[in-house]
Scaffold this motif. Structure first.
Motif, short mmCIF file in Angstrom:
data_model
loop_
_atom_site.label_atom_id
_atom_site.label_comp_id
_atom_site.label_asym_id
_atom_site.label_seq_id
_atom_site.Cartn_x
_atom_site.Cartn_y
_atom_site.Cartn_z
N VAL A 25 0.62 -1.17 0.04
CA VAL A 25 -0.11 0.06 0.09
C VAL A 25 0.93 1.37 -0.10
CG1 VAL A 25 -1.92 -1.21 1.03
CG2 VAL A 25 -0.18 -0.03 2.64
N THR A 26 0.13 2.39 -0.31
CA THR A 26 1.14 3.67 -0.36
C THR A 26 1.29 4.14 1.11
OG1 THR A 26 -0.51 4.34 -1.96
CG2 THR A 26 0.49 6.12 -0.76
N GLN A 27 2.88 3.85 1.23
CA GLN A 27 3.39 4.18 2.56
C GLN A 27 4.78 4.75 2.21
OE1 GLN A 27 3.11 0.74 4.93
NE2 GLN A 27 4.57 -0.35 3.72
N ALA A 28 5.72 5.18 3.26
CA ALA A 28 6.99 5.55 3.04
C ALA A 28 7.90 4.60 2.71
CB ALA A 28 7.24 6.25 4.28
N GLN A 29 7.67 3.11 2.54
CA GLN A 29 8.42 2.18 2.07
C GLN A 29 8.85 2.78 0.45
OE1 GLN A 29 6.49 -1.52 2.12
NE2 GLN A 29 8.10 -2.54 0.86
N PHE A 30 7.78 3.35 -0.17
CA PHE A 30 7.78 3.65 -1.66
C PHE A 30 8.01 5.33 -1.84
CE2 PHE A 30 4.81 0.12 -0.88
CZ PHE A 30 5.74 -0.91 -1.25
N ALA A 31 8.62 6.03 -0.83
CA ALA A 31 8.55 7.20 -0.72
C ALA A 31 9.37 7.89 -2.05
CB ALA A 31 9.40 7.86 0.58
N GLY A 32 10.45 7.26 -2.38
CA GLY A 32 11.25 7.83 -3.49
C GLY A 32 10.46 8.10 -4.91
N TYR A 33 9.59 7.17 -5.07
CA TYR A 33 8.50 7.36 -6.31
C TYR A 33 7.50 8.37 -6.06
CZ TYR A 33 10.90 2.78 -6.49
OH TYR A 33 11.60 1.85 -6.31
N TYR A 34 7.14 8.58 -5.19
CA TYR A 34 6.02 9.63 -4.79
C TYR A 34 6.81 11.18 -4.78
CZ TYR A 34 2.55 6.07 -3.75
OH TYR A 34 1.72 5.18 -3.79
N VAL A 35 7.96 11.06 -4.12
CA VAL A 35 8.79 12.38 -4.32
C VAL A 35 9.14 12.75 -5.63
CG1 VAL A 35 10.98 13.43 -3.66
CG2 VAL A 35 9.67 12.22 -1.80
N ALA A 36 9.65 11.62 -6.41
CA ALA A 36 10.07 12.12 -7.88
C ALA A 36 8.73 12.39 -8.44
CB ALA A 36 10.49 10.70 -8.29
N LEU A 37 7.55 12.01 -8.16
CA LEU A 37 6.37 12.40 -9.06
C LEU A 37 5.98 14.03 -8.70
CD1 LEU A 37 3.82 11.62 -10.88
CD2 LEU A 37 2.84 10.73 -8.92
N ALA B 10 9.26 14.26 2.88
CA ALA B 10 8.88 12.95 2.14
C ALA B 10 7.75 12.16 2.70
CB ALA B 10 10.21 11.99 1.96
N ALA B 11 7.73 12.12 3.88
CA ALA B 11 6.67 11.43 4.62
C ALA B 11 5.36 12.15 4.49
CB ALA B 11 6.75 11.19 6.29
N MET B 12 5.40 13.41 4.33
CA MET B 12 4.23 14.19 4.06
C MET B 12 3.69 14.11 2.77
SD MET B 12 3.54 15.30 7.01
CE MET B 12 1.93 16.25 6.70
N ILE B 13 4.52 13.82 1.93
CA ILE B 13 4.16 13.90 0.31
C ILE B 13 3.56 12.45 0.23
CG2 ILE B 13 5.33 13.46 -2.15
CD1 ILE B 13 7.33 15.54 -1.37
N VAL B 14 3.88 11.45 0.91
CA VAL B 14 3.53 10.21 0.95
C VAL B 14 2.02 10.11 1.44
CG1 VAL B 14 3.31 7.81 1.66
CG2 VAL B 14 5.54 8.83 0.94
N LEU B 15 1.90 10.80 2.47
CA LEU B 15 0.45 11.18 3.12
C LEU B 15 -0.47 11.80 1.99
CD1 LEU B 15 1.35 12.29 6.67
CD2 LEU B 15 0.07 10.13 5.87
N GLU B 16 0.03 12.63 1.32
CA GLU B 16 -0.88 13.40 0.08
C GLU B 16 -1.61 12.24 -0.89
OE1 GLU B 16 -1.98 16.80 -0.44
OE2 GLU B 16 -1.59 16.73 1.45
N TYR B 17 -0.69 11.40 -1.10
CA TYR B 17 -1.00 10.24 -2.03
C TYR B 17 -1.59 9.19 -1.40
CZ TYR B 17 1.66 12.80 -5.72
OH TYR B 17 2.02 13.83 -6.75
N ASP B 18 -1.93 9.17 -0.23
CA ASP B 18 -2.52 7.96 0.47
C ASP B 18 -4.12 8.15 0.27
OD1 ASP B 18 -3.31 5.69 1.91
OD2 ASP B 18 -3.27 6.96 3.83
N THR C 180 -6.42 6.13 0.89
CA THR C 180 -7.26 5.30 1.80
C THR C 180 -7.41 6.51 3.11
OG1 THR C 180 -5.44 4.26 2.98
CG2 THR C 180 -6.33 3.30 1.03
N GLY C 181 -6.30 7.11 3.52
CA GLY C 181 -6.48 7.93 4.46
C GLY C 181 -6.14 7.36 5.77
N ALA C 182 -5.65 6.09 5.62
CA ALA C 182 -5.26 5.03 6.54
C ALA C 182 -4.00 5.52 7.35
CB ALA C 182 -5.42 3.60 6.37
N GLN C 183 -3.20 6.01 6.63
CA GLN C 183 -1.78 6.33 7.40
C GLN C 183 -1.92 7.58 8.10
OE1 GLN C 183 0.24 3.84 6.75
NE2 GLN C 183 -0.15 2.92 4.72
#
Length: 328
Positions: free
Chosen positions: A31-43, A253-261, A263-266
């Protein structure tokens, strides 16, 4: 909250530019989480846009297998753990690792400290929670190297509890130890009210049985297409810019990930903590796979007991062609 439509459109580019950009669909392992932050940051930061890429990021989940998604044509590139990728390759799905943003493994076994476990040899005659779907193979290899059977509790064996994607077996004392990631489930145990002093952990890295996690994989046949190779070079270069930015700016980076979540679960606290731990795993990698890490992974998988994940050393399972061009 950001909606993960095509990346170039999400960044507000004109329709004409979006059509000119090379489209890339990335399937995540979870799921969308900081484990994948690099991709969301690049986007979010426009790194893909600068490479004239239109990137769509597809979140994963418990019912989504990246190997199946790419086999069905649902993604150009996937984030996957090497055990699952090599197993799929041996079974006929020719996946190839083109980049390795994660240098270290985050997997560990987390145990209660009051059950008499002080070292790995003490794991015998215990109930241990283990993830399956390909995630069990490093554990099986570790037990094999320790000479501990996984056929049931005994003086030289363990009972393997098939663990779901939660920490309930530990909290409910159904298991003496469970599988956790340094950046996720371990902290779920702590957030449940357990103190670090009540636990003992064994990191797979420290035990010499760690396997490569969160690599980027494509189908081998696509690597014969120069246009696809050029597109992946740009994708890897922009993604690694995203990862290094995330390492240096973990809270942002964590805040960027939250923007793309969607589900609102994070939560902000959990994602910031996760990003801090994930940064430790991507540190030391520029995106190129280290052949020594690959060989260790293969050796670990081949030593996985009576039912190893792979039966022979694979050939052609990774390439440096993309990272050589993208990073040099």
């Amino acid at each position: 909250m950001k909606h993960l439509i095509a990346g170039a459109v999400a960044l507000g580019l004109s329709a004409g530019v979006a059509q000119a950009a090379d489209e890339v669909t990335l399937q995540l392992k979870w799921v969308t989480q900081a484990q994948f932050a690099g991709y969301y940051v690049a986007l979010e930061k426009g790194f893909y846009e600068e490479e004239e890429l239109d990137v769509t990021i597809k979140a994963g989940g418990p019912d989504i297998a990246p190997t199946q998604v790419i086999a069905g044509g649902g993604a150009d590139v996937v984030v996957e753990w090497m055990p699952a990728a090599l197993a799929a390759r041996e079974k006929g799905l020719p996946l190839v690792n083109i980049a390795q943003p994660f240098k270290s493994s985050g997997m560990m076994l987390t145990c209660w400290n009051d059950v008499g476990i002080a070292e790995p040899a003490d794991l015998a005659n215990r109930t241990l929670g283990v993830w399956f779907f390909g995630n069990e193979f490093p554990f099986m290899s570790w037990m094999s190297q320790l000479g501990i059977s996984t056929d049931g509790k005994s003086e030289a064996g363990v009972e393997v509890l098939k663990q779901g994607f939660n920490v309930d077996p530990l909290l409910q004392r159904q298991a003496d130890c469970i599988s956790t990631m340094t950046y996720n489930e371990y902290w779920q145990v702590i957030d449940a009210g357990v103190t670090p002093e009540e636990l003992i952990t064994f990191k797979y890295e420290d035990q010499g049985v760690a396997t490569l996690e969160d690599g980027l994989y494509v189908l081998e046949r696509n690597l014969s297409d120069p246009a696809f190779v050029a597109k992946m070079e740009k994708f890897v270069r922009a993604s690694m810019r995203g990862w290094k930015y995330a390492e240096e700016n973990p809270d942002e980076a964590a805040m960027i990930v939250l923007e793309y979540d969607e589900t609102g679960a994070q939560t902000e606290n959990h994602q910031k903590r996760m990003m801090g731990e994930v940064a430790k795993l991507t540190a030391g990698s520029n995106g190129a796979l280290d052949p020594a890490d690959y060989e260790r992974t293969v050796a670990t998988l081949l030593a996985g007991g009576s039912d190893p994940v792979i039966t022979a050393a694979p050939e052609g399972a990774w390439t440096s062609v993309i990272t050589d061009a993208a990073l040099n």
